[in-house]
Design an enzyme around this catalytic site. Structure first.
Site, PDB file in Angstrom:
ATOM      1  N   SER A 149     127.737  69.953  49.613  1.00  0.00           N
ATOM      2  CA  SER A 149     127.940  71.186  49.354  1.00  0.00           C
ATOM      3  C   SER A 149     128.224  71.460  48.080  1.00  0.00           C
ATOM      4  O   SER A 149     128.698  70.537  47.327  1.00  0.00           O
ATOM      5  CB  SER A 149     129.469  71.350  50.340  1.00  0.00           C
ATOM      6  OG  SER A 149     130.058  72.645  49.809  1.00  0.00           O
ATOM      7  N   TYR A 186     138.182  69.136  52.277  1.00  0.00           N
ATOM      8  CA  TYR A 186     136.815  69.356  52.387  1.00  0.00           C
ATOM      9  C   TYR A 186     136.067  68.780  51.113  1.00  0.00           C
ATOM     10  O   TYR A 186     135.112  68.322  51.228  1.00  0.00           O
ATOM     11  CB  TYR A 186     136.321  70.674  52.591  1.00  0.00           C
ATOM     12  CG  TYR A 186     135.296  71.288  52.916  1.00  0.00           C
ATOM     13  CD1 TYR A 186     134.509  70.682  54.153  1.00  0.00           C
ATOM     14  CD2 TYR A 186     134.345  71.954  51.940  1.00  0.00           C
ATOM     15  CE1 TYR A 186     133.105  71.190  54.324  1.00  0.00           C
ATOM     16  CE2 TYR A 186     133.117  72.201  52.354  1.00  0.00           C
ATOM     17  CZ  TYR A 186     132.342  71.938  53.351  1.00  0.00           C
ATOM     18  OH  TYR A 186     130.977  72.147  53.564  1.00  0.00           O
TER      19      TYR A 186
END
Length: 251
Positions: free
Chosen positions: A146, A160
């Site tokens: 990501s 995250y």
């Protein structure tokens, strides 16, 4: 068939998190280009529907219920791929969750779950597929990271970001260790993509903010085509990293 799609036909590609979003788009695109796709996700009904859809349009596809946090599930998934198609050419470790919340909310169960899915799930995929790829003396490991692994997404996305940073480090380390076995490693780092990811936040206020942020999202097909590009390169060409954002995205 576009450029770079020529080396996809007949490759056996296993994909986790294949029931929606990037996983689903990737499965469809690769199947259209002649790959044999082996699909895993927790939602068996969604996987069954997707394998039916791919088969109906002339593709080759099988599916398994897979929870990537359970090593036995992931092992059975790879075993099923080898039993059905004789080999595994590519694994796309795509399963991921993004429950955004401020650190002070102390959502420790969510922290654990993100580590279990986003990091350990990827490691279980690697552990399951590596002996087979070493036996073949070829293979390709593709990990979906990501942009939050490149920049820390805070407030809210600290854990995250930590898991996705770990996936980046892992992928680079795998590249260094595995190239001598003729195994390619690729990390794909998407920005804002139209998937179910933002809906995994447990707080309504956070989900509302994320929905606003996600208005600029690009379709999952834009990530699928990057995955296809990496797979489609000649065996001696390794695409190590692709970062893809909406043109409008700042973060």
């Amino acid at each position: 068939m576009g450029m770079g799609m020529t080396n996809i036909a007949d490759k056996v590609v296993v994909i986790t998190g294949a029931s929606s979003g990037i996983g689903e788009s990737t499965a469809k695109l690769l199947a259209q280009n002649g790959a044999k796709v082996v699909l895993g996700a927790r939602r068996k009904d969604r996987i069954d529907a997707l394998t039916r859809e791919i088969s109906a349009s002339g593709g080759r596809s099988i599916g398994f219920p897979v929870d990537v946090t359970k090593r036995a599930d992931v092992e059975a998934f790879i075993k099923g791929a080898v039993e059905s198609f004789g080999r595994v050419d590519v694994i796309v470790n795509n399963a991921g969750i993004m429950p955004i919340a401020p650190i002070q909310a102390l959502k420790v169960e969510e922290w654990d779950r993100q580590i279990d899915v986003n990091l350990k799930g990827v490691l279980y995929g690697v552990a399951a597929v590596l002996p087979q790829m070493q036996k073949q003396r070829s293979g390709h490991i593709i990990n979906v990271a990501s942009v939050a692994g490149i920049k820390v997404f805070a407030p809210g996305g600290v854990v995250y970001s930590a898991t996705k940073s770990a996936v980046r480090a892992l992928t680079e380390g795998l590249r260094m260790e595995l190239h001598s076995h003729n195994i390619r490693c690729t990390m794909i780092s998407p920005g804002v993509v139209a998937t179910e990811l933002p809906e995994s936040s447990s707080e309504e206020a956070t989900r509302k903010d994320l929905r606003e942020f996600y208005k600029m999202a690009i379709p999952p097909d834009s990530i699928a085509s990057a995955i296809a590009y990496a797979i489609g390169q000649p065996a001696e060409v390794e695409v190590d990293e692709v970062v893809i954002r909406p043109t409008a995205q700042d973060f």
